[in-house]
Design an enzyme around this catalytic site. Structure first.
Site: not given
Ligand code: NAD
Length: 357
Positions: A81, A186, A188, A190
């Site tokens: 990362k 949610g 969105g 996904v």
């Protein structure tokens, strides 16, 4: 001064590199947790941190998370990362992105970067001008539906859909989700995708989003109900599917749940490590987030391996790998049931074994 490798978040990371480029004003940290299974892969975050220590903590924790996620997705990739420390004005320049691309290139493929919070697709295209070690780049529109890569959302949704079906089979003994009540937080990229796939199978849906118009439009399209954002977690249902924010499963959130299954795509759903055990104590089957939401990473990694290593990049390869998610979850739940250890800890232990820790 305390050495940073004595910090609790340092977990024998293989490499932690500070990148400074005064000409462009770039300050970044690249952390490689493990390259045991392959190059350390994970996105780059662009964020204004209150103090440098918080940036280091993010790089260390998120890179370890990527090791676990990639290992459990069965990918030939390790965990890495990067964080770019934004100034208070959050100014991001082409020179900064170029300098960051040069730093990734200097690692010679040990680190493969991608988008993350604060980094757009255009930013990653700019980084890719300086290094090929970038995954999740936009795919050529002409490749259409037959290519891996592109927007990971639909692939993540597909993996979660498979995972919810596995959970319903495991916990409720049902071979179909027809009539099974799923509450989705949610709607969105996904959550909306999960809702559409479940609707095709005749599941009963309750949808919620802070953008209430969005949830309402989707509910009308699919024939579901809408719940207010503060009511979705206490909706009485068969499956609660969190697909918005992380850290929602804390004492209060867990106490509110009225369902036998939690299975959704939001990252880092457990507020603290002990909340996995709390879910288990309440008899709730939990699908560890990084196992069930791996569809997107599978797709973008296949695109990278195809572009840089000549691996097959047709969509069937991605589908084959997505179809392994339910089996992995079932293995985790069975081990959790026989050992009495919560499913999140079982998943971590399996991942650690895969990366040789
Ligand atoms: P998105 O931005 O497309 O959708 C998120 C939705 O959640 C938005 O509609 C937003 O209005 C809504 N939302 C925000 N706060 C809410 C709240 N308190 N209650 C109800 N709704 C709320 O994001 P996405 O790509 O769908 O990602 C959703 C989650 O899945 C995130 O946690 C993300 O980190 C995780 N995830 C996404 C992918 C991917 O491929 N996109 C992969 C792995 C994990």
């Amino acid at each position: 001064m305390t050495a940073f490798w004595t910090e609790p978040d340092y977990d024998d990371h293989e490499l932690v590199q500070l990148v400074r480029h005064p000409e462009s004003g770039l300050t970044a940290i690249i952390a490689l947790h493990s390259t045991h299974l392959g190059p350390g892969a994970g996105g780059t975050r662009f964020w204004h941190y209150a103090e440098p220590k918080a940036a280091m903590r993010d790089a260390l924790r998120l890179s370890r998370g990527m090791s676990y996620k990639n290992a459990m997705a069965g990918l030939p990739m390790g965990g890495g990362k990067a964080v770019i420390l934004a100034g208070a004005d959050k100014r991001k320049t082409p020179e900064m992105l170029a300098a960051f691309g040069d730093a990734v290139e200097a690692l010679n493929g040990r680190y493969v970067t991608a988008e993350d919070v604060g980094i757009s697709e255009d930013d990653m295209v700019a980084v890719s001008q300086r290094t090929a070690h970038v995954s999740g780049l936009p795919v050529d529109g002409s490749a259409g539906d037959n290519m891996a890569g592109g927007d990971p959302g639909p692939f993540t949704a597909m993996g979660i859909y498979h995972g919810i079906k596995a959970a319903v089979r495991y916990k409720l003994g049902k071979d179909s989700v027809k009539g099974v009540h799923v509450a989705i937080q949610g709607t969105g990229s996904v959550g909306g995708g999960v809702a559409k796939l479940l609707a095709q199978d005749g599941a009963k849906l309750t949808l919620s989003d802070i953008d209430e118009g969005r949830a309402k439009a989707l509910a009308e399209e699919l024939g579901g109900e809408v719940a207010a954002p503060d009511a979705i977690m206490s909706t009485s249902c068969d499956v609660f599917s969190p697909n918005a924010l992380g850290a929602i499963l804390d004492e209060e959130g867990i106490a509110r749940l009225d369902c036998p299954i939690v299975a959704g795509g939001a990252n880092n759903q457990l507020a603290r490590a002990h909340h996995g055990a709390q879910l288990a104590e309440r008899g709730i089957l939990y699908a560890p987030d990084y196992v069930i939401n791996a569809g997107g990473i599978i797709s973008v990694t296949m695109e990278y391996l195809c572009r840089c290593h000549g691996d097959p990049c047709d969509i069937n390869e991605v589908r084959k790998r997505l179809a392994l998610i339910p089996g992995r979850l079932e293995e985790i739940w069975a081990e959790s049931d026989s050992s009495g250890v919560s499913s999140d800890v079982v998943a971590d232990r399996m991942a650690q074994k895969l990366i040789g820790r």
